[in-house]
Design a protein around this motif. Structure first.
Motif, short mmCIF file in Angstrom:
data_model
loop_
_atom_site.label_atom_id
_atom_site.label_comp_id
_atom_site.label_asym_id
_atom_site.label_seq_id
_atom_site.Cartn_x
_atom_site.Cartn_y
_atom_site.Cartn_z
N LYS A 145 -7.50 -4.01 1.83
CA LYS A 145 -7.99 -2.71 1.37
C LYS A 145 -9.51 -2.82 1.27
CE LYS A 145 -7.56 0.61 -2.41
NZ LYS A 145 -6.94 0.88 -3.74
N LEU A 160 0.86 -1.18 0.00
CA LEU A 160 0.00 0.00 0.00
C LEU A 160 0.89 1.23 0.00
CD1 LEU A 160 -2.80 -0.90 2.59
CD2 LEU A 160 -3.06 -0.65 0.11
N TRP A 204 -2.14 -7.16 3.92
CA TRP A 204 -2.94 -5.95 3.94
C TRP A 204 -4.32 -6.23 3.36
CZ3 TRP A 204 -1.90 -1.89 6.70
CH2 TRP A 204 -0.60 -1.48 6.94
N ILE A 259 -8.17 0.49 5.63
CA ILE A 259 -7.14 -0.54 5.52
C ILE A 259 -7.02 -1.28 6.85
CG2 ILE A 259 -5.81 0.69 3.76
CD1 ILE A 259 -3.85 1.50 6.00
N ASP A 303 -12.43 4.94 2.61
CA ASP A 303 -11.32 4.07 2.26
C ASP A 303 -10.68 3.58 3.57
OD1 ASP A 303 -11.72 4.51 -0.44
OD2 ASP A 303 -10.41 6.29 -0.46
#
Length: 269
Positions: A159, A145, A157, A217, A215
């Motif tokens: 997303k 990322l 990760w 994470i 958004d």
């Protein structure tokens, strides 16, 4: 003067008096009368000493009399063991009750601020609706990322794109950021961070029926990345459609009912 050789006449000694028994002398003047609880036996009958009651038997455990509770050595009365055990048991029970009540009060106070969650499961790819807002979640796995630190080989990760759509004006008012969490079906949880809030800055620009995104994470174990579920807890705050004065804000806050933040959307994968 010459010494006389004539002997002195002998003086006869007084005869010795025999001491009479105490009962024959009679009462002594000025002395308290002796108490005689037993009646004198009639003449001619044999003198029989009065029967004395048998002393109570001593307790085999404490050595004290069951009636007086005194020890043979004349010390303080011994406390019965049964009564001591009863008092000790009552003290332990009272302490346990006190701890239990305090614990329950603490738990009740905790649940006042953190109520039991009401879980609303959403099928994979589905849409969940709460408080006049429709929510949808998309999860992608990535190894890199931009702007993030390198991760270990066993990490992954995630997303996540969370889309919210207000269904009416009430949905627009409830525009505060939600709480977003990552959870495995076995109950383990990981932190999720909102990087970008796509909602309009002004409430007046927020349109009904238009989707706005967050958004998000999160970093999870690589072996579990495909099983991670997303939890969304919408905020219960209500923001007015126009800018309020301080007086209007306090007036509204005093009339609104406080809602528990206990509704959860669980997006399965």
């Amino acid at each position: 003067m010459g010494a006389s050789t004539q002997p002195f006449p002998a003086v006869p000694a007084a005869p010795l008096q025999r001491t009479a028994p105490a009962h024959a002398l009679g009462p002594v003047p000025g002395a308290p009368a002796a108490r005689n609880d037993a009646a004198a036996p009639p003449p001619g009958s044999p003198a029989t000493p009065p029967e004395s009651p048998e002393p109570p038997a001593a307790s085999p455990e404490t050595g004290a009399s069951p009636e007086t509770g005194a020890s043979p050595e004349g010390g303080a009365p011994a406390r019965p063991r049964g009564r001591t055990a009863l008092r000790a048991g009552a003290a332990v029970l009272a302490a346990a009750l006190a701890v239990g009540v305090a614990t329950w009060n603490g738990y009740s106070f905790y649940r006042t601020g953190v109520p039991d969650y009401q879980i609303h499961a959403v099928v994979p790819g589905g849409t969940g609706t709460l408080m006049n807002v429709a929510w949808k979640v998309k999860v992608e796995q990535t190894d890199n990322l931009p702007g993030t630190r390198p991760i270990k080989p066993d990490q992954q990760w995630l997303k996540i794109t969370v889309t919210r759509t207000s269904l009416n004006t009430e949905g627009v008012i409830r525009r505060a950021k939600p709480t977003i969490q990552l959870e495995h079906p076995d109950g383990r949880m990981w932190q999720a961070e909102i990087l970008n809030d796509g909602l309009p800055l002004e409430v007046k620009d927020h349109k009904v029926g238009i989707g706005y995104t967050y958004d998000v994470i999160g970093l999870v174990p690589r072996a579990l990345a495909g099983q991670i579920q997303v939890r969304i807890i919408p905020s219960t705050l209500r923001q007015p459609l126009r800018e309020e004065t301080v007086e209007e804000m306090f007036k509204r806050a005093g009339t609104e009912k406080t809602e528990p933040q206990d509704q959860v959307l669980l997006f399965r994968r």
